[in-house]
Design an enzyme around this catalytic site. Structure first.
Site, PDB file in Angstrom:
ATOM      1  N   LYS A   1       0.834  -1.198   0.000  1.00 18.57           N
ATOM      2  CA  LYS A   1       0.000   0.000   0.000  1.00 18.57           C
ATOM      3  C   LYS A   1       0.874   1.256   0.000  1.00 18.57           C
ATOM      4  CE  LYS A   1      -3.784   0.402   2.493  1.00 18.57           C
ATOM      5  NZ  LYS A   1      -4.689   0.591   3.653  1.00 18.57           N
TER       6      LYS A   1
ATOM      7  N   THR B   1      -3.036  16.681  17.349  1.00 14.35           N
ATOM      8  CA  THR B   1      -3.818  17.677  16.604  1.00 14.35           C
ATOM      9  C   THR B   1      -4.949  18.274  17.430  1.00 14.35           C
ATOM     10  OG1 THR B   1      -5.032  15.815  15.625  1.00 14.35           O
ATOM     11  CG2 THR B   1      -3.285  16.829  14.299  1.00 14.35           C
TER      12      THR B   1
ATOM     13  N   HIS C   1     -10.725  16.009  21.935  1.00  8.90           N
ATOM     14  CA  HIS C   1     -11.114  15.817  20.543  1.00  8.90           C
ATOM     15  C   HIS C   1     -12.223  14.776  20.520  1.00  8.90           C
ATOM     16  CE1 HIS C   1     -11.132  15.190  16.283  1.00  8.90           C
ATOM     17  NE2 HIS C   1     -10.595  13.975  16.357  1.00  8.90           N
TER      18      HIS C   1
END
Length: 310
Positions: free
Chosen positions: A38, A143, A175
């Site tokens: 991949k 993040t 988050h």
């Protein structure tokens, strides 16, 4: 020019690669995935754009951890498979904890200089766990609620019919479902909501509805599309650009916490970042409601941490 590594080439990792390639900040992009085919395929697909006039010639290749020795950035999006019928990020916690512990161990063996950006969910718990790896804590950045912040601004802008970039607002905490929109500091081009509503003769915004939608809209994307990747990739790339160019930017990011007396956890706060990583987390003044919501977010993250470590 410098090197960046992307670990995990699923939907998010692939989108991060696309956007990173277009940043034109790196001459070398290393792709790492347990599925080497991949990673190799993603490299080839992106290399095939480089004959076009609007693409930069960059060395993009499948690689290994030894290739990260001189990397400036390492983005970790690796994750155990997500159930397409269940969007709860916390369900990924145990599997991702084991996976990311292995990733951080291998990174530590080759470098402690790169800025490590964590995207894997639940990102607050994963960020906390990653700090047990002896990697420099100021270089481990989750993040956090940067994506919720963009959603928050977009929802507010939609109501008032203005450009989202005219909305000054941000979200802190977790988050996920325990994200905390800081309504007390929202401004429309410097104007308080009361002032803007009065000047535009607009009815008061429904704060409860907007708050409930901040996380719900991500679930709308997840259940309709099957995954979320575009907006979070833009978050990652904005963060990379801010650090690489030493812009001294402030973003709501996750790292080890001790603010407000809330420790043994990691949650998102406005964070000043520069070329060396995290420079300062801001213990901003919050309303009593916001403090209570942040404490609940902290409790929830600690509970998740406890579940995956016991």
């Amino acid at each position: 020019m410098s090197k960046i590594g992307i670990i995990g080439l699923g939907k998010v990792g692939s989108q991060v690669l696309t956007d990173v390639q277009n940043l034109n900040l790196f001459s070398d992009i290393v792709l790492i995935d347990t599925d080497t085919e991949k990673a190799s395929g993603e490299a080839l697909d992106h290399l095939h754009t480089q004959g076009l006039p609007n693409s930069t010639h960059i060395n993009i290749r499948e690689g290994n951890y030894e290739d990260l020795t001189d990397a400036s950035f390492i983005v970790i999006t690796a994750s155990v498979p997500t159930d397409p019928n269940e969007g709860d990020r916390v369900l990924l916690a145990k599997g991702n904890r084991i996976m990311i512990e292995g990733v951080m161990k291998q990174i530590n063996q080759v470098t402690q200089d790169a800025i490590v950006i964590l995207v894997s969910n639940p990102v607050d718990t994963i960020t906390y766990m990653s700090n047990a790896s002896q990697y420099p804590s100021h270089k481990i950045i989750g993040t956090g609620t940067s994506l919720e912040t963009s959603r928050f601004k977009t929802l507010i802008a939609s109501y008032y019919q203005v450009d989202p970039k005219n909305v000054e607002a941000f979200v802190i905490g977790e988050h996920g479902q325990h994200a905390v929109p800081v309504w007390s500091k929202v401004r429309i081009y410097g104007m308080t909501l009361d002032e803007f509503q009065q000047l535009t003769d607009t009815p008061p915004i429904d704060k409860t509805r907007i708050t409930s939608e901040i996380d719900q809209v991500s679930m709308d994307v997840f259940y309709k599309k099957g995954w979320t990747n575009v907006a979070i990739s833009k978050v990652v790339n904005y963060l990379i650009q801010a650090i690489a160019l030493n812009q001294q930017s402030i973003m709501p990011l996750t790292s080890i916490s001790n603010e407000y007396g809330l420790n043994e956890s990691a949650f998102s706060l406005p964070t000043l970042v520069g070329r060396e990583g995290i420079k300062q987390r801001f213990e901003i003044q919050l309303s009593p409601t916001e403090i209570a919501q942040l404490k609940e977010a902290h409790r929830y993250i600690k509970q998740t941490i406890s579940k995956v470590t016991n």
